[in-house]
Design a protein around this motif. Structure first.
Motif, PDB file in Angstrom:
ATOM      1  N   LEU A 197       0.572  -1.352   0.039  1.00  0.00           N
ATOM      2  CA  LEU A 197      -0.026   0.027  -0.044  1.00  0.00           C
ATOM      3  C   LEU A 197       0.908   1.331   0.103  1.00  0.00           C
ATOM      4  O   LEU A 197       1.936   1.112   0.439  1.00  0.00           O
ATOM      5  CB  LEU A 197      -0.951   0.056   1.198  1.00  0.00           C
ATOM      6  CG  LEU A 197      -1.968  -1.018   1.218  1.00  0.00           C
ATOM      7  CD1 LEU A 197      -2.630  -1.206   2.562  1.00  0.00           C
ATOM      8  CD2 LEU A 197      -2.886  -1.123   0.185  1.00  0.00           C
ATOM      9  N   PRO A 198       0.300   2.417  -0.437  1.00  0.00           N
ATOM     10  CA  PRO A 198       1.182   3.698  -0.660  1.00  0.00           C
ATOM     11  C   PRO A 198       1.690   4.005   0.879  1.00  0.00           C
ATOM     12  O   PRO A 198       2.650   4.859   0.911  1.00  0.00           O
ATOM     13  CB  PRO A 198       0.105   4.577  -1.017  1.00  0.00           C
ATOM     14  CG  PRO A 198      -1.122   3.966  -1.331  1.00  0.00           C
ATOM     15  CD  PRO A 198      -1.124   2.643  -0.997  1.00  0.00           C
ATOM     16  N   ASP A 199       1.139   3.700   1.815  1.00  0.00           N
ATOM     17  CA  ASP A 199       1.528   4.327   3.233  1.00  0.00           C
ATOM     18  C   ASP A 199       2.728   3.272   3.767  1.00  0.00           C
ATOM     19  O   ASP A 199       3.054   3.046   4.927  1.00  0.00           O
ATOM     20  CB  ASP A 199       0.442   4.412   4.142  1.00  0.00           C
ATOM     21  CG  ASP A 199      -0.313   3.045   4.378  1.00  0.00           C
ATOM     22  OD1 ASP A 199      -1.424   3.129   5.265  1.00  0.00           O
ATOM     23  OD2 ASP A 199       0.161   1.947   3.682  1.00  0.00           O
ATOM     24  N   ARG A 200       3.202   2.361   2.798  1.00  0.00           N
ATOM     25  CA  ARG A 200       4.438   1.484   3.266  1.00  0.00           C
ATOM     26  C   ARG A 200       3.947   0.408   3.978  1.00  0.00           C
ATOM     27  O   ARG A 200       4.895  -0.008   4.629  1.00  0.00           O
ATOM     28  CB  ARG A 200       5.712   2.256   3.877  1.00  0.00           C
ATOM     29  CG  ARG A 200       5.917   3.242   2.857  1.00  0.00           C
ATOM     30  CD  ARG A 200       6.992   4.300   3.587  1.00  0.00           C
ATOM     31  NE  ARG A 200       8.236   3.742   3.676  1.00  0.00           N
ATOM     32  CZ  ARG A 200       9.359   3.681   4.763  1.00  0.00           C
ATOM     33  NH1 ARG A 200       8.833   4.212   6.007  1.00  0.00           N
ATOM     34  NH2 ARG A 200      10.261   3.119   4.852  1.00  0.00           N
ATOM     35  N   THR A 201       2.669   0.200   4.149  1.00  0.00           N
ATOM     36  CA  THR A 201       2.205  -0.930   4.940  1.00  0.00           C
ATOM     37  C   THR A 201       1.824  -2.106   3.884  1.00  0.00           C
ATOM     38  O   THR A 201       1.925  -1.997   2.667  1.00  0.00           O
ATOM     39  CB  THR A 201       1.122  -0.619   5.723  1.00  0.00           C
ATOM     40  OG1 THR A 201      -0.077  -0.176   4.793  1.00  0.00           O
ATOM     41  CG2 THR A 201       1.308   0.339   6.688  1.00  0.00           C
ATOM     42  N   THR A 202       1.512  -3.079   4.417  1.00  0.00           N
ATOM     43  CA  THR A 202       1.210  -4.467   3.596  1.00  0.00           C
ATOM     44  C   THR A 202      -0.444  -5.024   4.100  1.00  0.00           C
ATOM     45  O   THR A 202      -0.284  -4.964   5.250  1.00  0.00           O
ATOM     46  CB  THR A 202       2.411  -5.394   3.761  1.00  0.00           C
ATOM     47  OG1 THR A 202       3.550  -5.151   3.347  1.00  0.00           O
ATOM     48  CG2 THR A 202       1.846  -6.627   2.570  1.00  0.00           C
ATOM     49  N   ALA A 203      -0.923  -5.366   3.324  1.00  0.00           N
ATOM     50  CA  ALA A 203      -2.267  -5.752   3.586  1.00  0.00           C
ATOM     51  C   ALA A 203      -2.562  -7.238   3.014  1.00  0.00           C
ATOM     52  O   ALA A 203      -2.137  -7.500   2.035  1.00  0.00           O
ATOM     53  CB  ALA A 203      -3.412  -4.765   3.232  1.00  0.00           C
ATOM     54  N   LEU A 204      -3.121  -7.943   3.730  1.00  0.00           N
ATOM     55  CA  LEU A 204      -3.498  -9.167   3.278  1.00  0.00           C
ATOM     56  C   LEU A 204      -4.935  -9.211   2.741  1.00  0.00           C
ATOM     57  O   LEU A 204      -5.868  -8.653   3.533  1.00  0.00           O
ATOM     58  CB  LEU A 204      -3.270 -10.400   4.422  1.00  0.00           C
ATOM     59  CG  LEU A 204      -3.600 -11.920   4.157  1.00  0.00           C
ATOM     60  CD1 LEU A 204      -2.787 -12.123   3.141  1.00  0.00           C
ATOM     61  CD2 LEU A 204      -4.049 -12.650   5.360  1.00  0.00           C
ATOM     62  N   HIS A 212      -6.627  -7.824 -17.722  1.00  0.00           N
ATOM     63  CA  HIS A 212      -6.929  -8.714 -16.575  1.00  0.00           C
ATOM     64  C   HIS A 212      -7.439  -7.646 -15.605  1.00  0.00           C
ATOM     65  O   HIS A 212      -7.163  -6.733 -15.498  1.00  0.00           O
ATOM     66  CB  HIS A 212      -5.776  -9.491 -15.835  1.00  0.00           C
ATOM     67  CG  HIS A 212      -5.366 -10.638 -16.934  1.00  0.00           C
ATOM     68  ND1 HIS A 212      -4.595 -10.512 -18.011  1.00  0.00           N
ATOM     69  CD2 HIS A 212      -5.926 -11.885 -16.768  1.00  0.00           C
ATOM     70  CE1 HIS A 212      -4.440 -11.636 -18.583  1.00  0.00           C
ATOM     71  NE2 HIS A 212      -5.249 -12.623 -18.043  1.00  0.00           N
ATOM     72  N   ILE A 213      -8.492  -8.205 -14.762  1.00  0.00           N
ATOM     73  CA  ILE A 213      -8.864  -7.331 -13.485  1.00  0.00           C
ATOM     74  C   ILE A 213      -8.680  -8.445 -12.448  1.00  0.00           C
ATOM     75  O   ILE A 213      -8.786  -9.728 -12.139  1.00  0.00           O
ATOM     76  CB  ILE A 213     -10.336  -7.594 -13.394  1.00  0.00           C
ATOM     77  CG1 ILE A 213     -11.221  -6.908 -15.008  1.00  0.00           C
ATOM     78  CG2 ILE A 213     -11.082  -6.799 -12.158  1.00  0.00           C
ATOM     79  CD1 ILE A 213     -10.564  -5.421 -14.893  1.00  0.00           C
ATOM     80  N   LEU A 214      -7.839  -7.616 -11.363  1.00  0.00           N
ATOM     81  CA  LEU A 214      -7.309  -8.205 -10.148  1.00  0.00           C
ATOM     82  C   LEU A 214      -8.047  -7.620  -9.063  1.00  0.00           C
ATOM     83  O   LEU A 214      -7.691  -6.476  -8.487  1.00  0.00           O
ATOM     84  CB  LEU A 214      -5.867  -8.295 -10.047  1.00  0.00           C
ATOM     85  CG  LEU A 214      -5.488  -8.845  -8.813  1.00  0.00           C
ATOM     86  CD1 LEU A 214      -5.551 -10.233  -8.660  1.00  0.00           C
ATOM     87  CD2 LEU A 214      -3.895  -8.588  -8.805  1.00  0.00           C
ATOM     88  N   GLY A 215      -9.005  -8.344  -8.397  1.00  0.00           N
ATOM     89  CA  GLY A 215      -9.791  -7.476  -7.452  1.00  0.00           C
ATOM     90  C   GLY A 215      -9.688  -8.232  -5.929  1.00  0.00           C
ATOM     91  O   GLY A 215      -9.584  -9.679  -5.910  1.00  0.00           O
ATOM     92  N   GLY A 216     -10.107  -7.790  -5.007  1.00  0.00           N
ATOM     93  CA  GLY A 216      -9.730  -8.616  -3.741  1.00  0.00           C
ATOM     94  C   GLY A 216     -10.516  -7.674  -2.570  1.00  0.00           C
ATOM     95  O   GLY A 216     -10.779  -6.463  -2.680  1.00  0.00           O
ATOM     96  N   MET A 217     -10.590  -8.486  -1.513  1.00  0.00           N
ATOM     97  CA  MET A 217     -11.073  -7.686  -0.345  1.00  0.00           C
ATOM     98  C   MET A 217     -10.176  -7.993   0.805  1.00  0.00           C
ATOM     99  O   MET A 217      -9.547  -8.941   1.170  1.00  0.00           O
ATOM    100  CB  MET A 217     -12.464  -8.513   0.174  1.00  0.00           C
ATOM    101  CG  MET A 217     -13.379  -7.835   1.139  1.00  0.00           C
ATOM    102  SD  MET A 217     -14.978  -8.548   1.436  1.00  0.00           S
ATOM    103  CE  MET A 217     -15.511  -8.482  -0.102  1.00  0.00           C
ATOM    104  N   ARG A 218      -9.918  -7.060   1.789  1.00  0.00           N
ATOM    105  CA  ARG A 218      -8.782  -7.087   2.765  1.00  0.00           C
ATOM    106  C   ARG A 218      -9.303  -8.098   3.837  1.00  0.00           C
ATOM    107  O   ARG A 218     -10.534  -8.459   4.175  1.00  0.00           O
ATOM    108  CB  ARG A 218      -9.077  -5.585   3.581  1.00  0.00           C
ATOM    109  CG  ARG A 218      -8.085  -4.648   3.203  1.00  0.00           C
ATOM    110  CD  ARG A 218      -7.914  -3.847   4.223  1.00  0.00           C
ATOM    111  NE  ARG A 218      -7.031  -2.392   3.494  1.00  0.00           N
ATOM    112  CZ  ARG A 218      -5.954  -1.969   4.311  1.00  0.00           C
ATOM    113  NH1 ARG A 218      -5.666  -2.645   5.492  1.00  0.00           N
ATOM    114  NH2 ARG A 218      -5.598  -0.937   3.622  1.00  0.00           N
ATOM    115  N   LEU A 219      -8.345  -8.875   4.276  1.00  0.00           N
ATOM    116  CA  LEU A 219      -8.499  -9.899   5.260  1.00  0.00           C
ATOM    117  C   LEU A 219      -8.071  -9.277   6.602  1.00  0.00           C
ATOM    118  O   LEU A 219      -7.137  -9.145   7.031  1.00  0.00           O
ATOM    119  CB  LEU A 219      -7.714 -11.041   5.173  1.00  0.00           C
ATOM    120  CG  LEU A 219      -8.230 -12.409   5.398  1.00  0.00           C
ATOM    121  CD1 LEU A 219      -9.732 -12.722   5.112  1.00  0.00           C
ATOM    122  CD2 LEU A 219      -7.338 -13.420   5.146  1.00  0.00           C
ATOM    123  N   ASP A 220      -8.977  -8.109   7.066  1.00  0.00           N
ATOM    124  CA  ASP A 220      -8.347  -7.510   8.435  1.00  0.00           C
ATOM    125  C   ASP A 220      -9.662  -7.449   9.364  1.00  0.00           C
ATOM    126  O   ASP A 220     -10.606  -8.430   9.347  1.00  0.00           O
ATOM    127  CB  ASP A 220      -8.121  -6.122   7.965  1.00  0.00           C
ATOM    128  CG  ASP A 220      -9.589  -5.386   7.444  1.00  0.00           C
ATOM    129  OD1 ASP A 220      -9.522  -4.060   6.871  1.00  0.00           O
ATOM    130  OD2 ASP A 220     -10.907  -6.024   7.074  1.00  0.00           O
TER     131      ASP A 220
END
Lengths: 452, 616
Positions: free
Chosen positions: B144-151, B167-175
């Motif tokens: 992510l732009p704030d230098r974090t990483t999200a699953l 291609h479309i790459l879509g997702g939902m956060r696992l948080d």
């Protein structure tokens, strides 16, 4: 015969009506919407409507007299004298005096004035400086040095401009100005201008489309979209310099690192994608249209050279802030990615964060079409107080080269300023800095008998 | 420990052990049943949750599918195919993601570079390696732009109908918000551990990639945020991370059993099989624990009540068993103490009753036998007395008779011869009459023993008096033999007195008489001389006086009959001496015994109750 006469009469009537439509009419209220504050610098439109400067820039960027009718320099531009226009009165009917001008100028810039001392001498102002001030007349056209005086009116401030403030300046989202009947330039066509601030571009366009606004902003990156939406767009030449302002302390005290940063930025992506090909890629402070030698400043990205200049040093994480809206933030994110490719760790922060910021993405307005004055205004706005005394293009290039090679200011793009207008707005022109010149605007839907 | 206490302890222990064994068995069984049921419930919850999780993954895939099939996306793909200028689509991903409520969305052009990114708009033009169309949703870490990483859970689809692959790459956060949206049963908690390996954190991290970093409790969160007890889950999560397989365990979140949970750790893997996160489903065991504790409390209560009842029953049973025996024991003591009339109640027809009847019969027989014995002894004593009296009287009577007959015959003799015979006969008559008087006097003395006049006396002094009387000081001090007054027999006296006074309440004269008698008997028992030992010692509450000789000793039969009146082993004497001694000792509430063996001398032991020390 009769038929020919009828046709002639008809043609004449049509010609007359056509000519009547091209003649501006007095009256009406222009409704303007902006994203920022209608009064505060930079970009507060209401300031130039209410106040005048000693000088002004014409649409071509040339210095023209305003409240000063003439000026002269002495002592190698260390001393200037400006003579005031006689008979000018403030909107509260107070006379324009040297003392009032001196007080206004002193209050405007405080200790950061380009001059050392300013004092009134009769109906003139004398500026003296420790350093030469060759571009003082052009500088005085900046809206920082507009002449105003405090007043007891609810607005609290009065000027000599074509419009007078109505209402309280404390309302930062709205400014209403009324026509100054006794303006030394003459009464403007409009009766009033309402400027609504803190309005998003999307809402501005919506208001424009439904007839609630007459003049709205069009960011450079949305110009193509505005045209796609069939808005009437008026754009200036590229007058807004997008540049990275670097700190010379901390991690960036090393000039090689600053040079590496300059080589790591991908201007093409910024221009083509973020700003939708509305900008001019530049690595020079002045646009090519002004100097002709901009091509001598290479703007291509060179990651290999950037790595080489970095020399394997891994500096600590640099902080990058962007002044402005979404496009500026996006550009900052992109620049951070570019710098990451060159081995720098960059964190995009809020510009208002109370911490040391290593890089700041900013916009600088090219105030003057005179290269020296334009460069000096950019540098002064960037906090690099440099007096540009170059007389020839070669000297100017050399000066600019020295400044650019210091890598304290990395030019990226030149962008135009654009506005969308409604169909009722007539004779809108943009100034040299892209600011709409509203004092000459009239409205097409005002009836002729509405004249004062 | 008495019989009652032993019976009480034994019965109580037996019942307590049995009750405890039953209660323990019940508790163990209940716990097993509860645990099994709890595990089944947990497994059911976990499988339900896994289905829900997969459902969410399918929803993501369906959303991406819809986007890929949308007219908007097809027009973008068409435009990209016509022109490589993707700049106009820079913000499309953001608006589409907003409309479809996806957290991540990227449009990837035919060249594999990002055209538009919702989560990181500035990444246009950068390659996206994960945009490979597949059927199933997959896990991936997203920068992510704030230098974090999200699953996130991602799905990739190709835009249908596009000439060039878009291609479309879509997702939902696992948080945390993802966990909040998941339906959880009451008592269930869902946790997510984001496993951030030290290096590459995209889905291309293979199973053989860098080893998982050390467990960091800050990376474990629930729907309500950080988990305070994260450290308790470390072993379970590490097991799932390293093994790549689900792991289950019972975890104790605090020191209370009610806070334990059945935790199942489910590793969430990338397409390459690397564990990117661990989902922990924790089902509270508080209900089960509370039920167990409730049942345990009831079991303990019942056990305690049972044991108490057992103790009370044991008391009653022990009393019923031991009381008759105690009564028997008391009666036996009474009989031993001389109360031969002791009687025990006869209850029941069991062995205790039979024993009581036997005891009463025994005491009855003893009483009658004693009567008979006493009568027999009386008769025997009278016979002995008569025999002895006849014997004693007969001796002096015979000379009397001869003397009288001599006088009668001597009447015929001349006067001078008659006078001689008359004088000699009268002398003989006088001697024998004196002898008769002595015999009668002894009998009279025996029949009229005086009542003791008790005095506080040191027993050592009584012995010294006897020694002084019969043995001169030299004989006592140096043990020099002293000759008997009537013969040349030599006797020694050994006086062994106690260092401390041995006070007794006795009649000094009677005691002296008894001791004198014993001393004389001792000397009589040593016809050839010997040593008479006079000793006194303390025996607890009694004082023991001992008179021993070094004579030939007595046989057991003689020892039995020694204190019988008129019984004697001497040629002379009335046989009343030891009887008188016994009578004196008995009057002083003491006892007398003889210790002897043939050839080993004899010792007469007088035991008298000890008196309090003199106040003088």
């Amino acid at each position: 015969m009769l038929r020919q006469a009828a046709i002639s009469i008809l043609v004449a009537a049509l010609a007359l009506s056509a000519s009547a439509r091209t003649r501006p009419h007095y009256g009406g209220t222009l409704r303007v919407e902006v994203e920022g504050d209608p009064w505060q610098r930079p970009g507060g439109m209401a300031r130039r409507l209410v106040m005048d400067g000693l000088t002004t820039l014409d649409p071509d960027g040339a210095v023209q007299p305003a409240l000063a009718i003439r000026w002269a320099s002495e002592n190698d531009d260390h001393r200037w004298q400006f003579w005031l226009r006689p008979g000018v009165r403030f909107q509260n009917d107070a006379a324009l005096t040297g003392a009032a001008v001196e007080a206004s100028l002193t209050a405007s810039c405080g200790a950061s004035c380009p001059w050392s001392v300013v004092h009134a001498v009769g109906a003139s102002l004398v500026f003296t400086g420790d350093s030469p001030m060759p571009n003082l007349p052009a500088l005085l056209a900046d809206d920082l040095y507009l002449i105003g005086t405090p007043t007891d009116s609810p607005a609290g401030l009065t000027g000599t401009g074509p419009f007078a403030l109505s209402g309280d300046l404390g309302n930062h989202n709205h400014a209403r100005v009324l026509a100054n009947e006794n303006c030394w330039r003459g009464r403007p066509f409009l009766d009033a201008i309402e400027i609504t601030g803190s309005r998003s571009v999307r809402d501005q366009w919506l208001d424009l489309s439904v007839g609630r606004a007459d003049l709205v902003e069009v960011p450079a990156e949305q110009m193509r979209q505005a045209r796609d939406q069939r808005l009437t767009v008026i754009a200036s030449p590229p007058v807004s310099l997008l540049a990275l302002s670097l700190s010379d302390s901390g991690a960036l005290a090393n000039p090689n690192l600053r040079a590496a940063l300059a080589l790591a930025v991908d201007r093409t992506a910024l221009s083509n994608v973020i700003f939708q090909k509305q900008g001019e890629i530049t690595a020079s402070l002045l646009p090519a249209s002004l100097t002709g030698y901009a091509f001598l400043f290479p703007a291509d990205r060179d990651l290999d050279k950037a790595h080489e200049l970095r020399g394997g040093v891994t500096p600590p994480t640099l902080t990058l802030a962007a002044e402005g809206g979404a496009a500026m933030q996006l550009a900052a994110q992109r620049i951070a990615l570019n710098l990451h490719d060159a081995g720098f760790s960059v964190q995009v922060v809020n510009a208002a964060a109370p911490q040391h910021i290593d890089l700041t993405l900013r916009r600088f307005t090219l105030e003057s079409s005179q290269p020296q004055a334009g460069m000096e205004s950019i540098l002064r706005a960037a906090g690099l107080a440099v007096s540009i005394r170059a007389q020839t293009p070669a000297e100017l290039y050399k000066t600019e080269r020295e400044i650019v090679d210091a890598h304290l200011l990395i030019p990226l793009l030149y962008l135009p300023r654009a506005f969308a207008v409604s169909g009722r707005v007539r004779d809108l022109r943009l100034g040299a800095d892209g600011t709409p010149l509203l004092d000459g605007v009239s409205l097409s839907d005002v009836q002729p008998d509405a004249a004062p | 420990m008495s019989l009652r206490q032993k019976l009480l302890l034994l019965l109580s222990l037996m019942v307590a052990i049995i009750v405890a064994a039953v209660a323990w068995t019940v508790l163990v069984r209940i716990r097993m049943v509860f645990e099994q049921r709890d595990q089944e419930e947990t497994a059911l919850f976990v499988s339900q949750f896994q289905r829900e999780f997969q459902q969410r993954s399918a929803e993501v895939a369906a959303a991406v599918d819809r986007i890929a099939a949308s007219e908007h996306m097809r027009s973008i793909a068409f435009a990209l195919a016509q022109s490589s200028d993707a700049s106009s689509f820079l913000t499309d991903a953001q608006s589409i993601a907003q409309d479809t409520q996806l957290d991540f969305l990227e449009i990837v052009g035919p060249d594999g570079n990002i055209v538009s990114s919702a989560q990181w708009p500035a990444r246009f033009g950068y390659p996206e390696l994960a945009a490979t169309a597949g059927e199933a949703a997959f896990l991936k870490y997203e920068d992510l732009p704030d230098r974090t990483t999200a699953l996130g859970i991602f799905a990739a689809r190709a835009v249908r109908g596009a000439e060039a692959p878009v291609h479309i790459l879509g997702g939902m956060r696992l948080d945390q918000s993802f966990l909040t949206d998941l339906p959880v049963a009451p008592g269930m908690q869902i946790y997510l551990y984001n496993d951030l390996p030290a290096e590459a954190i995209t889905d291309v991290v293979s199973k053989d990639g860098p080893p998982p970093a050390e467990f960091d409790p800050r990376l474990l969160f629930s729907a309500s945020g950080a988990v305070g007890t994260a450290a308790r889950f470390q072993s379970l999560i590490d097991s799932a991370r390293r093994g790549g397989q689900p792991a289950a365990a019972v975890l104790y979140l605090t020191s209370r059993r009610q806070d334990s949970v059945n935790a199942t750790a489910i590793p969430l893997k990338s397409r390459a099989g690397a564990v990117l996160a661990v989902l922990v489903v924790a089902v509270s065991r508080s209900g089960m624990v509370d039920a167990q504790q409730h049942i345990r409390a009831i079991a303990y209560g019942v056990a305690a009540g049972g044991i108490l009842l057992a103790i009370l029953s044991s008391l009653w049973i022990a009393a019923r068993i031991s009381r008759p025996i105690e009564q028997l024991a008391q009666a036996a003591e009474q009989v031993a103490g001389g109360n031969w009339q002791a009687h025990v109640p006869e209850r029941g027809h069991d062995e205790i009753g039979a024993l009581a009847r036997s005891f009463n019969h025994m005491t009855g027989e003893l009483v009658s036998q004693r009567h008979r014995l006493v009568q027999a002894e009386r008769v025997a004593a009278w016979r002995e007395l008569a025999r002895r009296l006849a014997h004693e009287l007969k001796n002096p009577l015979f000379p009397l008779q001869l003397t009288v007959e001599n006088l009668i015959r001597a009447r015929k003799l001349p006067l001078d011869e008659f006078d001689e015979v008359f004088h000699e006969s009268t002398r003989t008559l006088g001697m024998e009459i004196a002898n008769l008087k002595t015999i009668i006097g002894r009998f009279s003395d025996f029949s009229r023993m005086p009542t003791p006049q008790l005095e506080h006396l040191d027993a050592n002094d009584a012995l010294r008096r006897v020694a002084q009387l019969y043995f001169p000081p030299a004989a006592r001090r140096e043990q020099t033999p002293v000759a008997d007054a009537n013969s040349e027999i030599e006797f020694r006296c050994k006086l062994e007195t106690a260092s401390d006074p041995l006070f007794v309440n006795v009649d000094p004269e009677l005691l002296h008489r008894a001791l004198s008698n014993l001393a004389l008997n001792a000397m009589d028992a040593m016809p050839d001389g010997g040593t008479v030992t006079l000793s006194a010692q303390s025996k607890g509450d009694a004082v023991e006086l001992r008179v021993a000789d070094t004579g030939s000793g007595l046989t057991p039969e003689e020892c039995e009959r020694l204190f019988t009146p008129y019984y004697t082993t001497k040629q002379h004497g009335t046989g009343l001496g030891l009887a008188i001694v016994q009578s004196i000792v008995a009057d002083h509430h003491g006892t007398i015994a003889v210790e002897s063996s043939a050839g080993g001398g004899a010792a007469f032991v007088i035991t008298l109750p000890r008196a309090e020390e003199s106040v003088l």
